[in-house]
Design a protein around this motif. Sequence first.
Motif, short mmCIF file in Angstrom:
data_model
loop_
_atom_site.label_atom_id
_atom_site.label_comp_id
_atom_site.label_asym_id
_atom_site.label_seq_id
_atom_site.Cartn_x
_atom_site.Cartn_y
_atom_site.Cartn_z
N UNK A 160 0.83 -1.20 0.00
CA UNK A 160 0.00 0.00 0.00
C UNK A 160 0.87 1.25 0.00
N UNK A 161 0.33 2.34 -0.54
CA UNK A 161 1.03 3.62 -0.50
C UNK A 161 0.41 4.56 0.54
N UNK A 162 -0.59 4.05 1.28
CA UNK A 162 -1.26 4.86 2.29
C UNK A 162 -0.65 4.58 3.67
N UNK A 163 0.12 5.51 4.23
CA UNK A 163 0.79 5.23 5.51
C UNK A 163 -0.17 5.11 6.67
N UNK A 164 -1.38 5.65 6.55
CA UNK A 164 -2.32 5.66 7.67
C UNK A 164 -3.36 4.54 7.61
N UNK A 165 -3.23 3.66 6.66
CA UNK A 165 -4.19 2.56 6.54
C UNK A 165 -4.11 1.65 7.76
#
Length: 535
Positions: A160-165
Amino acid sequence: MSTYQSHLTVLEHSASSYPDAPVFRVPQSDPSTGQDWSSISYRQFKDDVEFTARYWRQVLKSDDVPEYSVIGLWVSGMTYRDVLNIYGLSRAGYVPQLFSIRLPNPEVVLELLTKADAKALIYDSQFQPMTSSFPLPVHLAIEKGDMTLFTYELPPIRSTSNPDKLVFIFHTSGSTSGSPKLVPCNSRWLDAMVAKANVVSTPRDPRRQDVSVWLGSMCHIGQTFMFLGSLQHGSCTIQPTKIAFSSEELIDMIHRCQLNRLNQFPTFLSVHLRNARQNPKLLGYLQRLDEIFFSGLPLPQEEEDWAHKNGLNMKNTFGSTECGAMLHAIGGKGRDALLLRPIPGTSYAFVPIDADTQSESGHNTSARMLELVILSSSGDCPHTSLRGNDGHFHTGDLFQEVMPGSYAFRGRNDDWIKSENSLRCDTKAIEDNVRATCGDLIEECIVVGTGRPSPALFVESAPGVDHEKLKRDIIRKTRQFHARRYLHEQITNPNLVIIVPSKSLPRTATKGNVRRKAVEDAYQAELDRIYTSLR
């Protein structure tokens, strides 16, 4: 744009790189009748995870549970089935919220499920009567062989490229205000765990497969972290018959499973070290291990010295639920082998505490005490809900810098202690409850129990008080308070209430506060006897 690795991307890569290598060895019979261990390959593990994912995806879909929902898992975390459920839920597109079986109170579990906005719960069979009235879908954790086959198509595994997932929810290993805290874990944090676990679990000899043993429950960060490291290196993890496995079982794992890396909490490791003093065969096995890894608590100095003298390859790592492993030792056989250093790639600070705090914490030393602080710039800095007002995470753990960049753990800057499983216990909360409920019965009290299965309460009583009645009264009056806490935080047995004469407990010279460590040292023999009698 950065991408973040996860337990699933690690599994995907390792199943491709080491398809036929064993990832698990699991016990097949009673050790008293001659144990055998079966192997599960990386390819089989990946297939089983995906089978489990399809099953839970279909079951939860029938409950109208949306994808990416939080799903509670209340299981032991000690079996292959539990690993399949944890990884399978993630693979199905859900967020596992992991509950320890050491938290036996369904009321607290339901409160934590509600706080996390969980949409369903999967539970161990022992909790079935407690969960029947829960106001959300509940399902029994079953073996893969009992699951129905579904053909639901799983999406490809991608970074994933979403650090807050959100990827996991753990819980603090000790209770605050009657309940553990949520520890939400996002993809940035998990990526940092993957990187750190790679360092900690690097094999000593890359030409052969590393074989280690289960450290603790997968519902806690310790074993989750160690398994992340094992997966990356194509290593094998043995499931013991119990966490406190015997020295005979250890020899069997070395002999039958080629165990070369012993992972244990110090309380359990100490049993093998003591046995090895009288058992040359066991000592020989320990001396040939590539590494003897321990974490959570320091080893007693006498045992550390004995291990050094006898050439054991010791390795120490310091960590927490919120941050995973943070500091690790170089290891080996030298006297400085157990000094700790930050794991590469992290961003930490060691901040001096003031002299007054140092004195009141019981650290009566001229050496400067430093608190470990995880900076917000570090990938393993936990969720913002757990950080201080300055944006950093203050661990409360104290160290001394023995050599430049190398540290020795010196306890905590608060009233928390660690149990034998390295789980935390808020002693002040227990003491405050005793004073609030039993203030008319006692003069003073202190809770001890570092490295023990559960805490013990020392009570100073007035002259002429019936000690046995006082013990029973304290247990009765504090029962409701302890019912909400982890098993390792509870005092429910009168034998763990020790009555002593008025003003007899050791105190600080300045404010006259009872000194916790001094009480543990002074009454060590009596505590040893009590805990032995309760086994």
